[in-house]
Structures are given as structure tokens and as C-alpha cells.
Write an enzyme that holds these catalytic residues in place. Sequence first.
Site, PDB file in Angstrom:
ATOM      1  N   ASP A   1       0.941  -1.193   0.091  1.00  0.00           N
ATOM      2  CA  ASP A   1      -0.082   0.004  -0.063  1.00  0.00           C
ATOM      3  C   ASP A   1       0.892   1.204   0.016  1.00  0.00           C
ATOM      4  O   ASP A   1       1.994   1.040   0.242  1.00  0.00           O
ATOM      5  CB  ASP A   1      -0.769  -0.096   1.160  1.00  0.00           C
ATOM      6  CG  ASP A   1      -1.938   0.990   1.334  1.00  0.00           C
ATOM      7  OD1 ASP A   1      -2.419   1.555   0.297  1.00  0.00           O
ATOM      8  OD2 ASP A   1      -2.044   1.954   2.275  1.00  0.00           O
TER       9      ASP A   1
ATOM     10  N   ASP B   1      -1.533  -0.741   6.076  1.00  0.00           N
ATOM     11  CA  ASP B   1      -1.727  -0.071   7.185  1.00  0.00           C
ATOM     12  C   ASP B   1      -3.215  -0.427   7.539  1.00  0.00           C
ATOM     13  O   ASP B   1      -3.672   0.230   8.632  1.00  0.00           O
ATOM     14  CB  ASP B   1      -1.438   1.397   7.043  1.00  0.00           C
ATOM     15  CG  ASP B   1      -2.415   2.177   6.139  1.00  0.00           C
ATOM     16  OD1 ASP B   1      -2.450   1.709   5.058  1.00  0.00           O
ATOM     17  OD2 ASP B   1      -2.786   3.162   6.667  1.00  0.00           O
TER      18      ASP B   1
ATOM     19  N   ASP C   1      -0.581   5.129   0.846  1.00  0.00           N
ATOM     20  CA  ASP C   1      -0.582   6.296   1.858  1.00  0.00           C
ATOM     21  C   ASP C   1      -0.806   5.672   3.065  1.00  0.00           C
ATOM     22  O   ASP C   1      -1.314   4.636   3.494  1.00  0.00           O
ATOM     23  CB  ASP C   1      -1.971   6.717   1.613  1.00  0.00           C
ATOM     24  CG  ASP C   1      -2.101   7.436   0.336  1.00  0.00           C
ATOM     25  OD1 ASP C   1      -1.781   8.789   0.167  1.00  0.00           O
ATOM     26  OD2 ASP C   1      -2.449   7.015  -0.597  1.00  0.00           O
TER      27      ASP C   1
END
Length: 332
Positions: free
Chosen positions: A50, A273, A52
Site C-alpha cells: 500500500d 496499514d 498512503d
Amino acid sequence: MFIRTCIAHTLKSNYSNFQKMSSKSAKFLPSLSRDDIKKFIESFDTVLTDCDGVLWVENNAIDGSPATINRLAELGKKIFYVTNNSTRERQDYVEKCTKLNFPAKKEEIIGTAFLVANYLRSIKFGKKVFLIGSDGFAKELDIAGIKYIGLGPDVMPQVYTTLQSITRDIEDHLDPEVGAVLVGFDPHISYPKLVKAASYLSDPNCMYIATNTDERFPVSSRLVYPGTGSLVAAVTTCSGREPLVLGKPNPYVAEAIGKFHKLDPKRTLMIGDRGNSDILLGANCGFQTLLVMTGVTSKEELKQWEGSADASQRLLVPDYYLDKLGDLLHLL
């Protein structure tokens, strides 16, 4: 057929993974022995990460992330950048990665705008789409040759003082060539856009596709950005329709990558995240998973998932976790 296949794959994978995870706890990587860390590093050839909250926050790289990704690439790991952000087209991400010192080629960027455009092209979609989305989303549709309407602001004119007063104006301008409603992140979301989306979707033959359902993004102790999932929830509610969601955690992400890079699920690592997109994608596809705490997930939430009796919560538990991706560097 594609929708049924994805749903069946996900349900089967979820059930199988839950059986395996009934007593699972995430392992804190730095606490493992050197031998176990070495086995972990040698256990994967492909990394899906991922962006961001893992690699960067807005336009700033997270400390240690660029060096870690570069080191993984030096070790021969194939890196793919997999993001649910639909506001940029792939070339924009290449330029951002380059600026922040991440090695990236266009074919290594897997964004949701690209996934949706790629899917529509694969089914030979020939109609227009009504787009709730951004310029980056529109660029990917342009590249795929998909016609669209709806881009940009569509505000409620002050001259209209009641809902009834806008009825004829909107109804007279509904485009009969629209065959799909696409929902991504759109800072110009408005009541007229919701009216149009729900109206197009009243036709059962009109497709409803969403990029992702990420709900929210805390950006400070006081400020929260509503995510694309908030917009999808609004369209879903007013249309009475459920979307085909092509971003994480849908296995279509892996299917799209698999068209140009052979993925061995057992030798693929998903880094993220967020539990209900990144880690759940890993669970759905049989990937190993690594959660970092620099984005939306806290250690308290991780403990809740580990202790939950809810099957859906247990699926969010990663194999491993780190405080930040940069902490992996000295373990490599």
C-alpha cells in the site's frame, strides 16, 4: 460471471483462512530470532505494498520507507504499489515515487482508477459512464477509451429553493447512453450528483462499480477526511444497489497483476496499514501479510482483532506487524 467468481473465491478463501487463524496472533517482527527473520525474508519473491500510510503521508515519505523498498528490490523482490486511491493515474504515481525515491515503473502501479478502467475495457464496455470521481480517474478512463460524464463540480443552484424545482432540470438531462455509475473519491460530491447516480441505477441494467470502501482518513488529532467508502455508502443507500468493488480487498487486484506477472500466493507479501483492505486482501488471496502502524490502524485495534470471536475481525489479523516499514531495513 466475474462477480459470482470473485464472491465465491472470497467466501471460500475467507472460510479457509479463518479455520487456520482461529488462534492466530500477529508476530512482532523485531522480536523474532535471526533465523526466523531470515526464513521470513526468503519466503517471498513478490511484494505488494500500500502507499498512503505505509510509504508516505501526503507528499512526505515516511522515515525509512524508501530505503527499505529499495533494499527489497536489490534483494530481487518484485515490487508492486497497490493503492485504493483513485485520484491519480498511474503515471502520476510513477512521478511521485521517483520524487520520493521509490523505484517504480508504470506497470508496477496498481491503482483503483486503473483497475476499474481495465475491467470495463476487458468486458468490452461500449456505453458512457456517470463518474463520481476525480481528474486522475478520468485520465485512466481516457486511456482505456471509456466515455464519461459527471466530472467536476455539480452544485445545487441557489435559484432552486425546493427539491421539486430541480426535478425537471435533472430528469431532462439524464443521458440515455449511460450504462454504468462509477464511484471513486470526489471532493465535489453533491446532492445533484447523488440524485443522478440513484436515477441511473434505477435501471437494473446499469452497472454500479466502486473503487473501494475505505471509510475515513484521520489526518490529525482533530481532523478526519471522509474516504471513498463514505461516498459509496451514500450512493448505495439512495440507489438501493450494492456495488462491485474492484479495489482492495477484492481478489480482482491479484487477477489484474497476474495478467502480466505470475503471482505465487504463498510467496507473495502484502504490506499495508489497514486491516479491512490491505490485510483482508492478503487473507482473500492467500498472501502473507505485514501490518505497519504508521497509517489508520493502532496497536489497540490489532489487539481487539486478535481477541475477537467474530470471524470477520479475525481475518484482519496480519501474520506480522511493525511500528513502521523502515524498521524492516536493519532486519534485511
